[in-house]
Scaffold this motif. Structure first.
Motif, PDB file in Angstrom:
ATOM      1  N   LYS A 248       0.754  -1.238  -0.024  1.00  0.00           N
ATOM      2  CA  LYS A 248       0.039  -0.080  -0.012  1.00  0.00           C
ATOM      3  C   LYS A 248       0.795   1.267   0.046  1.00  0.00           C
ATOM      4  N   PRO A 249       0.327   2.072  -0.816  1.00  0.00           N
ATOM      5  CA  PRO A 249       1.396   3.450  -0.754  1.00  0.00           C
ATOM      6  C   PRO A 249       1.235   4.253   0.762  1.00  0.00           C
ATOM      7  N   GLN A 250       0.133   4.029   1.252  1.00  0.00           N
ATOM      8  CA  GLN A 250      -0.111   4.674   2.674  1.00  0.00           C
ATOM      9  C   GLN A 250      -0.489   3.829   3.748  1.00  0.00           C
ATOM     10  N   SER A 251       0.416   3.025   4.011  1.00  0.00           N
ATOM     11  CA  SER A 251      -0.033   1.720   5.082  1.00  0.00           C
ATOM     12  C   SER A 251      -0.034   2.329   6.408  1.00  0.00           C
ATOM     13  N   PRO A 252      -1.051   2.270   7.097  1.00  0.00           N
ATOM     14  CA  PRO A 252      -0.942   2.815   8.443  1.00  0.00           C
ATOM     15  C   PRO A 252       0.119   2.282   9.434  1.00  0.00           C
ATOM     16  N   GLY A 253       0.687   1.160   8.974  1.00  0.00           N
ATOM     17  CA  GLY A 253       1.595   0.485  10.039  1.00  0.00           C
ATOM     18  C   GLY A 253       2.930   1.339   9.772  1.00  0.00           C
ATOM     19  N   VAL A 254       3.165   2.008   8.752  1.00  0.00           N
ATOM     20  CA  VAL A 254       4.311   2.703   8.587  1.00  0.00           C
ATOM     21  C   VAL A 254       4.576   3.847   9.520  1.00  0.00           C
ATOM     22  N   GLN A 255       3.345   4.615   9.969  1.00  0.00           N
ATOM     23  CA  GLN A 255       3.177   5.660  10.801  1.00  0.00           C
ATOM     24  C   GLN A 255       3.387   4.879  12.346  1.00  0.00           C
ATOM     25  N   LEU A 256       2.979   3.812  12.425  1.00  0.00           N
ATOM     26  CA  LEU A 256       3.494   3.406  13.706  1.00  0.00           C
ATOM     27  C   LEU A 256       4.904   2.573  13.854  1.00  0.00           C
ATOM     28  N   GLY A 257       5.533   2.707  12.891  1.00  0.00           N
ATOM     29  CA  GLY A 257       7.022   2.187  13.030  1.00  0.00           C
ATOM     30  C   GLY A 257       7.180   0.870  12.627  1.00  0.00           C
ATOM     31  N   TYR A 258       6.107   0.330  11.559  1.00  0.00           N
ATOM     32  CA  TYR A 258       6.490  -1.053  11.183  1.00  0.00           C
ATOM     33  C   TYR A 258       6.448  -0.841   9.471  1.00  0.00           C
ATOM     34  N   TYR A 259       6.742  -2.119   8.866  1.00  0.00           N
ATOM     35  CA  TYR A 259       6.806  -2.109   7.236  1.00  0.00           C
ATOM     36  C   TYR A 259       5.368  -1.955   6.949  1.00  0.00           C
ATOM     37  N   SER A 260       5.459  -1.559   5.541  1.00  0.00           N
ATOM     38  CA  SER A 260       4.196  -1.439   4.849  1.00  0.00           C
ATOM     39  C   SER A 260       3.536  -2.667   4.728  1.00  0.00           C
ATOM     40  N   ASP A 261       2.201  -2.541   4.554  1.00  0.00           N
ATOM     41  CA  ASP A 261       1.604  -3.889   4.408  1.00  0.00           C
ATOM     42  C   ASP A 261       0.949  -3.920   3.085  1.00  0.00           C
ATOM     43  N   GLY A 262       0.489  -5.071   2.561  1.00  0.00           N
ATOM     44  CA  GLY A 262      -0.242  -4.931   1.048  1.00  0.00           C
ATOM     45  C   GLY A 262      -0.679  -6.489   0.948  1.00  0.00           C
ATOM     46  N   CYS A 263      -0.945  -6.410  -0.429  1.00  0.00           N
ATOM     47  CA  CYS A 263      -1.607  -7.939  -1.011  1.00  0.00           C
ATOM     48  C   CYS A 263      -0.474  -8.823  -1.409  1.00  0.00           C
ATOM     49  N   ALA A 264      -0.527 -10.026  -1.127  1.00  0.00           N
ATOM     50  CA  ALA A 264       0.117 -11.007  -1.788  1.00  0.00           C
ATOM     51  C   ALA A 264      -0.369 -12.278  -2.368  1.00  0.00           C
ATOM     52  N   LEU A 265       0.267 -12.690  -3.334  1.00  0.00           N
ATOM     53  CA  LEU A 265      -0.078 -14.049  -3.940  1.00  0.00           C
ATOM     54  C   LEU A 265       0.870 -14.982  -4.054  1.00  0.00           C
ATOM     55  N   PHE A 266       0.534 -16.312  -3.704  1.00  0.00           N
ATOM     56  CA  PHE A 266       1.577 -17.379  -3.903  1.00  0.00           C
ATOM     57  C   PHE A 266       0.791 -18.465  -4.521  1.00  0.00           C
ATOM     58  N   TRP A 267       1.560 -19.363  -5.229  1.00  0.00           N
ATOM     59  CA  TRP A 267       1.060 -20.463  -6.092  1.00  0.00           C
ATOM     60  C   TRP A 267       2.327 -21.453  -5.958  1.00  0.00           C
ATOM     61  N   LYS A 268       1.388 -22.923  -6.118  1.00  0.00           N
ATOM     62  CA  LYS A 268       2.518 -23.978  -6.062  1.00  0.00           C
ATOM     63  C   LYS A 268       3.369 -23.908  -7.660  1.00  0.00           C
ATOM     64  N   ALA A 269       4.533 -24.102  -7.538  1.00  0.00           N
ATOM     65  CA  ALA A 269       5.522 -24.013  -8.526  1.00  0.00           C
ATOM     66  C   ALA A 269       5.211 -25.267  -9.379  1.00  0.00           C
ATOM     67  N   ASP A 270       5.003 -26.282  -8.800  1.00  0.00           N
ATOM     68  CA  ASP A 270       4.801 -27.538  -9.504  1.00  0.00           C
ATOM     69  C   ASP A 270       3.297 -27.816 -10.332  1.00  0.00           C
ATOM     70  N   LYS A 271       2.671 -27.017  -9.910  1.00  0.00           N
ATOM     71  CA  LYS A 271       1.198 -26.915 -10.640  1.00  0.00           C
ATOM     72  C   LYS A 271       1.105 -25.640 -11.598  1.00  0.00           C
ATOM     73  N   PHE A 272       1.836 -25.060 -11.578  1.00  0.00           N
ATOM     74  CA  PHE A 272       1.378 -23.548 -12.115  1.00  0.00           C
ATOM     75  C   PHE A 272       2.789 -22.685 -12.636  1.00  0.00           C
ATOM     76  N   ASP A 273       2.733 -22.356 -13.995  1.00  0.00           N
ATOM     77  CA  ASP A 273       3.911 -21.328 -14.477  1.00  0.00           C
ATOM     78  C   ASP A 273       3.110 -19.935 -14.630  1.00  0.00           C
ATOM     79  N   LEU A 274       4.056 -18.870 -14.003  1.00  0.00           N
ATOM     80  CA  LEU A 274       3.452 -17.584 -14.138  1.00  0.00           C
ATOM     81  C   LEU A 274       3.882 -16.928 -15.537  1.00  0.00           C
ATOM     82  N   VAL A 275       2.785 -16.709 -16.311  1.00  0.00           N
ATOM     83  CA  VAL A 275       2.574 -16.029 -17.330  1.00  0.00           C
ATOM     84  C   VAL A 275       2.983 -14.511 -17.419  1.00  0.00           C
TER      85      VAL A 275
END
Length: 461
Positions: A248-275
């Motif tokens: 996120k460009p304006q993560s509230p955690g940053v103002q509190l002294g932490y890292y920026s939070d945001g969205c993540a996506l994971f996939w199993k590499a043995d099942k999928f190729d990233l196009v």
């Protein structure tokens, strides 16, 4: 993290770090001596991922902070079995205070189950043509830690004099200093991601051994992730996952002294190729989303996956913003599906999955955009992986205020070949825990590391 741009064709994998230093970012160290990627405030206007952050002036706008190296807790943890052992130790430690087993979860037939086609027959499950997905808002460290926790960064000036009890307001929990201690909670989040609450059933159905390396979820969408490069990416890689992240460009955690939070996506590499992939901000607000096209190796079919976290807080204006964000994402997905379908000879439709915390109940337009489908003739008309009558996806008590509602979703596009043969259908959904089993203050707690429940669905393809 790539800058917000059009989809990136994949040419090579990241080697030294799970997060690329974006344009406009510099390298530095946090107060613990760990490497960090951070925006230079003077260059914020040139960074695409904050181009839409017009709600604050440049002088007060928080920077974006990304972990550049794995957390110290992962030193010496080089195998899936090593992760399993860390999880076991944390669970046993927490169990000294209260029961700490994760809530048991069971798979339930999807309401659209079609016995004639067999597309939703659990007895026909095969690992080659079944995919399972998870949606999980993990509750950011910066939004749930106690005031006595050491900070990787200093608080912003407006937060330096905060006298709140901390723990994100979850002060009514039993022993919040234990269950919300992130040195414990990150391992419990990982325990959820690895499907520990349904491992026995999954292992039986997939005929796989419980060897510490098999996981029932092939695709995982996450929100409020602020330890991507430091913890989740390196830990999940030991189980065969690859992933991408958008802060996120304006993560509230940053103002509190932490890292920026945001969205993540994971996939199993043995099942999928990233196009291809794309990390983007919405045109309105400061929220973000991820897009990825994955090729399912067994079937050869492309699958489009989106992960998002829409504008928070209840108000008429915020509901309007959420509806616009939802509509924008729907239009982007429709354009993407059209491009892919143009190059396909056997289908006009593209399997698509949307994972997200919409911060909106089913009655809001932000949800209706997906739940009610799109205009006639559209390439995308979505359905929900969950029945309409589930009672909640988050159930939290902050202070004396308890909120229980549905705001998390798994939407998907049912697809058929040109001859009408189904090629993508939801088969099962992950049922909620029994209400009588819930801890007295709901979520989070000793049996759930987040204030949101993980949602899950299985699809035939």
């Amino acid at each position: 993290m790539d800058s917000q741009a059009d989809d990136d064709n994949i040419g090579q994998e990241d080697e030294e770090c799970p997060v690329d230093a974006p344009r406009g970012f510099c390298s530095k160290y946090d107060d613990f001596g760990s490497a960090v990627f951070e925006t230079d405030v003077s260059a914020l206007a040139d960074v695409a991922c904050v181009a839409n952050a017009t709600e604050a002036s440049t002088a007060s706008m928080p920077c974006i902070r990304l972990q550049a190296t794995p957390d110290a807790c992962l030193r010496g943890v080089n195998t899936a079995a090593g992760v399993e052992e860390e999880i076991r130790q944390v669970r046993e430690h927490m169990g000294q205070y209260r029961p700490s087993d994760l809530y048991a979860r069971q798979w339930a037939p999807h309401p659209s189950s079609d016995a004639e086609t067999g597309m939703n027959n659990a007895s026909n499950l095969t690992t080659a043509h079944t995919i399972s997905v998870m949606q999980f808002n993990t509750l950011a460290e910066g939004l749930s830690s106690g005031t006595l926790e050491p900070l990787p960064f200093g608080k912003s000036k407006e937060h330096q004099k905060d006298d709140e009890a901390g723990f994100g307001g979850f002060t009514s929990l039993s022993h919040p200093e234990v269950c919300l201690d992130y040195s414990n909670r990150r391992w419990r989040i990982l325990e959820v991601l690895l499907g520990k609450f349904c491992r026995e059933q999954a292992a039986k159905e997939y005929n796989s051994s419980d060897d510490g390396g098999s996981c029932p979820f092939d695709i995982i969408g996450m929100e409020e992730v602020d330890r991507f490069g430091g913890f989740f990416a390196p830990a999940l890689s030991l189980f065969g996952y690859q992933g991408i992240f958008n802060a996120k460009p304006q993560s509230p955690g940053v103002q509190l002294g932490y890292y920026s939070d945001g969205c993540a996506l994971f996939w199993k590499a043995d099942k999928f190729d990233l196009v291809d992939k794309a990390r983007r901000s919405f045109r309105i607000g400061t929220q973000v989303y991820l897009l990825a096209t994955l090729r399912h190796k067994a079937s050869g079919r492309p699958i489009v996956v989106a992960v998002t976290h829409l504008k928070a807080s209840k108000s008429e204006e915020n509901a309007r913003i959420r509806a616009l964000q939802s509509g924008e994402l729907l239009n982007i997905l429709q354009e993407k599906a059209a491009r892919i379908a143009e190059n396909s000879s056997d289908t006009r439709e593209v399997p698509t999955i949307v994972l997200g915390d919409f911060n909106a109940e089913p009655s809001e337009d932000a949800v209706k955009n997906f739940a009610n489908g799109t205009d006639k003739g559209s390439l995308l008309s979505f359905a929900s992986a969950y029945p309409a009558d589930i009672p909640y996806s988050t159930w939290k008590t902050r202070g004396t205020n308890t909120v229980r509602r549905v705001i998390d979703y798994i939407f998907y596009k049912p697809c058929c070949n040109v001859d009408g043969t189904p090629i993508f259908e939801c088969q099962e959904f992950l049922a909620l825990p029994a209400e009588e089993d819930m801890e007295e203050h709901g979520l989070p707690g000793f049996r759930s590391p987040s204030d949101h429940l993980a949602l899950g669905a299985r699809f035939c393809i």
